[in-house]
Design an enzyme around this catalytic site. Structure first.
Site, PDB file in Angstrom:
ATOM      1  CD  GLU A 158      -3.302   0.414   2.018  1.00 42.67           C
ATOM      2  OE1 GLU A 158      -4.261  -0.291   1.696  1.00 42.67           O
ATOM      3  OE2 GLU A 158      -3.181   0.896   3.156  1.00 42.67           O
ATOM      4  CG  HIS A 204       7.761 -29.798  -0.840  1.00 45.38           C
ATOM      5  ND1 HIS A 204       8.485 -30.909  -1.187  1.00 45.38           N
ATOM      6  CD2 HIS A 204       8.348 -29.287   0.280  1.00 45.38           C
ATOM      7  CE1 HIS A 204       9.459 -31.090  -0.300  1.00 45.38           C
ATOM      8  NE2 HIS A 204       9.396 -30.115   0.600  1.00 45.38           N
ATOM      9  CE  LYS A 232     -11.813   1.779   1.677  1.00 47.53           C
ATOM     10  NZ  LYS A 232     -11.121   2.725   2.543  1.00 47.53           N
TER      11      LYS A 232
HETATM   12  O1  PA5 Z   1      -3.095   1.377   5.982  1.00 47.25           O
HETATM   13  C1  PA5 Z   1      -4.225   1.830   5.996  1.00 47.25           C
HETATM   14  O2  PA5 Z   1      -4.436   3.030   6.256  1.00 47.25           O
HETATM   15  C2  PA5 Z   1      -5.443   0.952   5.740  1.00 47.25           C
HETATM   16  O3  PA5 Z   1      -5.122  -0.326   5.326  1.00 47.25           O
HETATM   17  C3  PA5 Z   1      -6.296   0.876   7.001  1.00 47.25           C
HETATM   18  O4  PA5 Z   1      -5.531   0.355   8.046  1.00 47.25           O
HETATM   19  C4  PA5 Z   1      -7.559   0.035   6.816  1.00 47.25           C
HETATM   20  O5  PA5 Z   1      -8.249   0.419   5.661  1.00 47.25           O
HETATM   21  C5  PA5 Z   1      -8.464   0.166   8.029  1.00 47.25           C
HETATM   22  O6  PA5 Z   1      -8.843   1.494   8.200  1.00 47.25           O
HETATM   23  P1  PA5 Z   1      -9.563   2.000   9.513  1.00 47.25           P
HETATM   24  O7  PA5 Z   1      -8.657   1.769  10.648  1.00 47.25           O
HETATM   25  O8  PA5 Z   1      -9.824   3.440   9.257  1.00 47.25           O
HETATM   26  O9  PA5 Z   1     -10.835   1.192   9.660  1.00 47.25           O
END
Ligand code: PA5
Length: 459
Positions: free
Chosen positions: A293, A314, A436
């Site tokens: 990410e 394997h 989303k």
């Molecule tokens: O790294 C990030 O910001 C995301 O992966 C969030 O951790 C994830 O979407 C969860 O978000 P939130 O804590 O707002 O529910």
């Protein structure tokens, strides 16, 4: 003992040279994180967090724990992405594989089991989770920085309803702990309305950089892990990085970042993190989230993948040895990753003596299984290197809270340096909005009706 060592002896010499040329830029990137002048500077609160706020946060958590007036034997963590992967990485790595079956022997401190929800939309999984809750006395830690993420919100609504029916509203409120942004989001308002004890997610760090804050520390403390050791391990890395950047010669943090960049510039497209213990799977999930990410932007970034030793040799070993040569492989090695009992006493297994030698394993008699596991990794590293895969190694001495804390600090800093070297913001994730919005359109969320209608025509 140094908590983390970095080895690039199996990384081709030409790539080492390219990597070395990038070191001054990597140091500049590190300096810009330290000075909070880098791209995404408003999200750098994770750097040096233990010393600045983490240890005092840990004291608040311990204080809360000492005042928690309900009996519990299960901690349910509700969250997705950065809100659950880090604590799960520690809990899974340090918990008896058969903890739900072997009873107290397999558990730490509080003796509580840990279960997870809110990281998927599987109805079957929620039904089965409720079966588990029925057999236990749960506390629930719902974690969402934004307070509005669909998966944990849906799971929390279901679990909240379950807890209120089972315990009544008043006791349910004592059994629910919220971790969220101090100012925004539905979870904060819900917690205030129902009187849930609330810990804050610091506004200056994103989800995938938040494991050393209350996000990771609260569930780990409730489940009986040493959050102080997690923070000490991370502090060891940050203390080293606090030194004058110019004096940090060949530091593992910058070394790993420049080697990854050199591999990418040489046309590598994927990084495989090889690990030797099945229990490390969630640490590698956490690492994949962090790097995927942070770096996967503008058509760039190494695709982060995992490989479990020796299981995957394997199945995927053939591909790595002789498939497309667009791979980088990093070996994550713990010299000691041993089972311990609830008093932290090591428990080990040697290959036993047998009077017959029908299995032809007599030559291994008396040796520890761990020795075989380490040898398998070493043998594979040389084989893959000879097959044209550049290999790196990250080595820790012992698998425990301290080394995991150190790895969190190491990977977070190295990832941010690596993304900055690549010229992208390490701390945003604009690409996840597209799915989303489509999801909201299909579900009929108010405000997304037109998008929903146009999607339905295409499906
Ligand atoms: O790294 C990030 O910001 C995301 O992966 C969030 O951790 C994830 O979407 C969860 O978000 P939130 O804590 O707002 O529910």
């Amino acid at each position: 003992m140094e908590l983390i060592r970095f080895d690039r002896r199996f990384f081709p010499f030409e790539l080492q040279r390219v990597a070395d040329e990038m070191v001054p830029r990597a140091k500049e990137a590190l300096q810009s994180i330290k000075e909070k002048t880098c791209q995404g500077m408003e999200w750098t609160g994770w750097f040096d967090f233990p010393r600045q706020r983490g240890f005092s946060m840990a004291r608040d958590i311990r204080d809360f724990q000492s005042r928690l007036d309900v009996h519990y034997d299960l901690v349910l963590v509700i969250g997705v992405g950065g809100s659950y992967l880090g604590s799960r990485a520690v809990a899974e790595a340090l918990t008896h594989e058969y903890a739900p079956l072997v009873g107290r022997q397999g558990r730490r401190g509080s003796g509580a089991l840990v279960a997870y929800a809110g990281h998927h939309l599987s109805e079957a999984s929620i039904v089965e989770l409720i079966d588990l809750l029925e057999r236990h006395q749960p506390v629930v830690n719902v974690i969402s920085k934004s307070g509005t993420t669909t998966e944990p919100s849906v799971a929390f609504r279901i679990i909240r309803s379950y807890m209120e029916q089972r315990f009544g509203k008043r006791e349910a409120s004592r059994r629910i702990i919220a971790t969220t942004d101090p100012h925004k989001g539905a979870l904060g308002s819900l917690a205030a309305e129902h009187g849930y004890h609330t810990f804050i997610v610091p506004p200056d760090m994103g989800g995938r950089y938040s494991v050393l804050s209350a996000v990771g520390l609260v569930p780990l403390a409730l489940a009986g892990f040493s959050i102080e050791d997690v923070l000490e391990g991370a502090e060891g890395v940050f203390a080293d990085l606090r030194r004058d950047t110019a004096t940090l010669t060949a530091h593992p943090v910058t070394q790993y970042a420049v080697c990854r960049q050199a591999a990418q510039e040489a046309g590598k497209r994927m990084e495989i993190m090889a690990f030797q213990e099945p229990k490390l799977g969630y640490l590698v999930h956490w690492w994949r989230h962090l790097f995927g990410e942070s770096e996967g932007k503008d058509g760039r970034g190494l695709y982060p993948s995992g490989m479990q030793f020796t299981t995957d040799l394997h199945s995927l070993g053939q591909y790595i040895q002789q498939g497309p040569r667009d791979l980088l492989e990093t070996f994550l090695v713990f010299e000691e990753s041993r089972a311990t009992d609830s008093f932290n006493v090591e428990r080990r297994v040697r290959i036993p003596h047998m009077t017959d030698n029908a299995d032809e394993l007599g030559y291994l008699e008396g040796r520890f299984v761990e020795e075989l596991n380490v040898a398998a990794m070493e043998a594979t590293k040389v084989a893959h290197c000879d097959g044209g895969v550049p290999c790196l190694e990250i080595r820790c001495h012992r698998l425990n809270e301290r080394s995991l804390g150190a790895l969190f600090a190491f990977f977070q800093t190295s990832c941010a340096v690596s993304a900055l070297l690549q010229g992208v913001n390490p701390f945003d994730q604009p690409g996840v909005e597209t799915y989303k919005e489509n999801f909201f359109g299909l579900l009929g969320k108010p405000g997304f009706e037109d998008l929903g209608a146009s999607l339905r025509k295409r499906l």
